[in-house]
Design an enzyme around this catalytic site. Structure first.
Site, PDB file in Angstrom:
ATOM      1  N   GLY A  45       0.834  -1.192   0.000  1.00 25.07           N
ATOM      2  CA  GLY A  45       0.000   0.000   0.000  1.00 25.07           C
ATOM      3  C   GLY A  45       0.866   1.237   0.000  1.00 25.07           C
ATOM      4  CD  GLN A  50       3.105   5.727   2.811  1.00 23.36           C
ATOM      5  OE1 GLN A  50       2.089   5.196   2.390  1.00 23.36           O
ATOM      6  NE2 GLN A  50       4.132   5.058   3.307  1.00 23.36           N
ATOM      7  CG  LEU A  99       6.701   1.271   1.705  1.00 20.16           C
ATOM      8  CD1 LEU A  99       6.102   1.482   0.310  1.00 20.16           C
ATOM      9  CD2 LEU A  99       7.821   0.261   1.665  1.00 20.16           C
ATOM     10  CG  HIS A 140      -0.618   0.899   7.307  1.00 16.92           C
ATOM     11  ND1 HIS A 140       0.257   0.617   8.331  1.00 16.92           N
ATOM     12  CD2 HIS A 140       0.095   1.652   6.417  1.00 16.92           C
ATOM     13  CE1 HIS A 140       1.428   1.174   8.077  1.00 16.92           C
ATOM     14  NE2 HIS A 140       1.356   1.806   6.911  1.00 16.92           N
ATOM     15  CD  GLU A 141      -0.937   2.316   2.758  1.00 18.41           C
ATOM     16  OE1 GLU A 141      -0.575   3.510   2.606  1.00 18.41           O
ATOM     17  OE2 GLU A 141      -0.138   1.415   3.077  1.00 18.41           O
ATOM     18  CG  HIS A 144       0.018   6.861   5.561  1.00 23.09           C
ATOM     19  ND1 HIS A 144       1.149   7.398   6.153  1.00 23.09           N
ATOM     20  CD2 HIS A 144       0.276   5.548   5.387  1.00 23.09           C
ATOM     21  CE1 HIS A 144       2.039   6.453   6.328  1.00 23.09           C
ATOM     22  NE2 HIS A 144       1.540   5.313   5.885  1.00 23.09           N
TER      23      HIS A 144
END
Length: 185
Positions: A45, A50, A99, A140-141, A144
Site C-alpha cells: 500500500g 508518502q 515505507l 493503515h493507508e 496516512h
C-alpha cells in the site's frame, strides 16, 4: 516513474488530507506512478502523503498474498476520497511496517472488519466491506490520510524505545532499499 518516498518527520505525513475532484491534474499518471513506486519498494500500500502530496488518495495491491488468503486474489485498488464509515469485528494485533518509517516493525491492534466508501479511477462510487488483511491494509493507508502513522498506535513505553530510531529517520540518517526523500521541515 518511481517517486521518492517521504520519510518520517516530514510535516506532510501529519496533515489531514483534503478531497480532490475529477479535474485533479494528471491523476491517472500519478496513480500509475504510485503503484510503480509501491512495487519498487515491495510494499502492499502507498498513500499520497508518502510521496509528498497532501491529497486524499491511496493505492493498495495485496494480490501477492492471495496464496495465503484467497480473499486477496483481486485486491488491487486505487481509492480516491475514501471514507471509513464503520469499523467492527474484534481487535486483532499484527506486526506492521511502513515505507515512510523504514526498519521499524511493530504490533498494531486494529478492528478486523471495515466498511469504506470511495471512488475509483473512473469516478465510480463504491461502498464496500473488507475483512482480515485487506481491512488492515486499508486502515493503515487510510491513517496516512488523517496524518496518523502506525507507530502512533504503539504504547507510550514502545514509543520511548523507538525514539532514537525515529529521530534518526527524521534526520535522514537511514538507508532504505528504495528511493526516499528526507523530511522537509
Amino acid at each position: 516513474m518511481i517517486l521518492p518516498i517521504t520519510l518520517y518527520g516530514d510535516p506532510v505525513l501529519r496533515k489531514v488530507t483534503p478531497e480532490i475532484d475529477k479535474d485533479y491534474p494528471n491523476l491517472n499518471e500519478l496513480i500509475e506512478n504510485m503503484f510503480e513506486t509501491m512495487y519498487n519498494a515491495e510494499g502492499v500500500g502507498l498513500a499520497a502523503p508518502q510521496v509528498g502530496l497532501n491529497i486524499r488518495l491511496f493505492v493498495a495491491d495485496a494480490t501477492i498474498l492471495a496464496d495465503e488468503d484467497p480473499q486477496l486474489k483481486d485486491f488491487k485498488k486505487a481509492l480516491i476520497n475514501p471514507q471509513i464509515i464503520e469499523r467492527t469485528g474484534v481487535e486483532e494485533s499484527m506486526e506492521e511496517g511502513c515505507l515512510s518509517v523504514p526498519g521499524i516493525r511493530e504490533d498494531v491492534s486494529r478492528p478486523t472488519k471495515i466498511r469504506i466508501q470511495y471512488y475509483d479511477t473512473d469516478w465510480n462510487f463504491y461502498d464496500e466491506t473488507y475483512e482480515g488483511f485487506a481491512a488492515r491494509v486499508i486502515q493503515h493507508e487510510y491513517d496516512h490520510l488523517d496524518g496518523i502513522l502506525f507507530v502512533d498506535h504503539c504504547s507510550t513505553l514502545r514509543k520511548r524505545f523507538l525514539k532514537g530510531k525515529l529521530t534518526n529517520i527524521a534526520k535522514g540518517k537511514i538507508r532504505a532499499p528504495y528511493q526516499v526523500r528526507p523530511p522537509r521541515k
